[in-house]
Write a protein that holds these residues in place. Sequence first.
Motif, PDB file in Angstrom:
ATOM      1  N   ARG A 169      37.726  61.598 106.452  1.00 23.67           N
ATOM      2  CA  ARG A 169      36.689  61.234 105.500  1.00 23.67           C
ATOM      3  C   ARG A 169      36.153  62.526 104.769  1.00 23.67           C
ATOM      4  O   ARG A 169      36.061  62.212 103.426  1.00 23.67           O
ATOM      5  N   HIS A 170      35.839  63.609 105.491  1.00 24.67           N
ATOM      6  CA  HIS A 170      35.216  64.874 104.794  1.00 24.67           C
ATOM      7  C   HIS A 170      36.126  66.133 104.573  1.00 24.67           C
ATOM      8  O   HIS A 170      35.487  66.922 103.804  1.00 24.67           O
TER       9      HIS A 170
ATOM     10  N   GLN B  80      28.313  56.277  97.917  1.00 27.66           N
ATOM     11  CA  GLN B  80      29.249  56.942  99.125  1.00 27.66           C
ATOM     12  C   GLN B  80      29.802  58.125  98.252  1.00 27.66           C
ATOM     13  O   GLN B  80      30.136  59.134  98.863  1.00 27.66           O
ATOM     14  N   ARG B  81      30.293  58.029  96.955  1.00 29.19           N
ATOM     15  CA  ARG B  81      30.763  59.370  96.386  1.00 29.19           C
ATOM     16  C   ARG B  81      29.718  60.412  96.235  1.00 29.19           C
ATOM     17  O   ARG B  81      30.028  61.652  96.455  1.00 29.19           O
TER      18      ARG B  81
ATOM     19  N   TRP C  96      29.286  61.750  99.758  1.00 23.82           N
ATOM     20  CA  TRP C  96      30.398  62.579 100.052  1.00 23.82           C
ATOM     21  C   TRP C  96      30.404  64.005  99.630  1.00 23.82           C
ATOM     22  O   TRP C  96      30.347  65.062 100.193  1.00 23.82           O
TER      23      TRP C  96
ATOM     24  N   ALA D  26      36.998  62.629  96.934  1.00 19.73           N
ATOM     25  CA  ALA D  26      36.170  61.641  98.011  1.00 19.73           C
ATOM     26  C   ALA D  26      37.173  60.645  98.185  1.00 19.73           C
ATOM     27  O   ALA D  26      38.088  59.912  97.340  1.00 19.73           O
TER      28      ALA D  26
END
Length: 385
Positions: free
Chosen positions: A83-84, A112-113, A116, A89
């Motif tokens: 995820r990171h 969420q963008r 992130w 993203a």
Amino acid sequence: MKPTLLSTLCALGLAATTAGAAVAAAAAATPADSGPQAAQAVNQAKGDTLRADMPSALAALKAAPLEQFSAKDAAFRGCMLERHDRSSAPASVEPAGGLDDPMVRALLASYQRYWWRSLRDVAARPAAEKQLRAELAGLLGEAPPAEGEDAFDALNERIDAELGKRGLHAQLGRTPPLYDLLLWRGQEQRDYVVDLPGDVRQPVRVFLMDDWISRGWIHYGNCGTGGAGGWANAEGVFAVRSNYGDLQGEDYRVSLLGHESQHYADQLRWPDMPSWQLEYRAKLVELAQADQTRDVLLGKFYRSRDDNPDHPHPYSNKRVVADVAVRMGLAADADLRTADPAAVRRAAAEVLAEDTRRREAADAGAAKAPDPAQATASPQAAPAR
């Protein structure tokens, strides 16, 4: 349906004997519990994420030997890196079954963008916040809001109203240091009278939440392994139902009802109290009342400590354990997990009581202070006799 993080299992067309050998080999290679370096890395990564410091979280997970991770912790490590640890993203994480409403799906993707981007680079946060504001305004067909919190708060109120029309419940605003989105479908109301330290009985209304769409930036950042278990505002206390089992244990009675009821009482009495001070007092309540969950609670406090008051949970953790230790006549860095549990509970209640007395004295002093306008006005002449 409740939101879940999905994992993919790959079905391999192998003969039964080959599959059995593979399973046995995997079991032998994966420890039941993580080794010390891996366990420390997982704890550090979760604490770093709570401080919104994703580079440090990823560095900790990469540094620990891969073979030390248990299956559960290896899955956490894999999700965090997937995820990171990337240059762009990832796709947004939606609840099981997806989302049918285009506006809600776009809202979730925008947040969420923003999370992130903000978790990975502190310097990028101002630009990420500006982009978030513009995207949220666009969902309502509006121009980007003016600079400042008031304009964004007003935008959030309009978004909240729009979500309410769709039968959804939302908590918008900032969970320091990032803007947050808590969004859910199901809610049940219950009324309690909660016993707090100092013989205080606090009536409180509790809203039990479930059927989640978004549980906020900490939950997203930690791949679903952490996040707010509840919060308090002027309406009452809000609790993530799935976190608290049968609603009978100390996790619910102390860490939710006690903690959040102290927030509720403090916000009514001192509405301008900074976030870290709210957390400081509520965590003292937990420590004053916890018995079976004491070691787990202290473990969380010690695992995530910080010197920055803009990170209210880690900062208050550090203040709580230090102040309670000093109250017990110990060094500020003493480990309370090795101290007498009854003495720890008593000291925590005393520290909270002293903090309350200090605030009450400050309130009394402010009430007695002369009006500055009157204090500087020219004295009137005495009437002639």
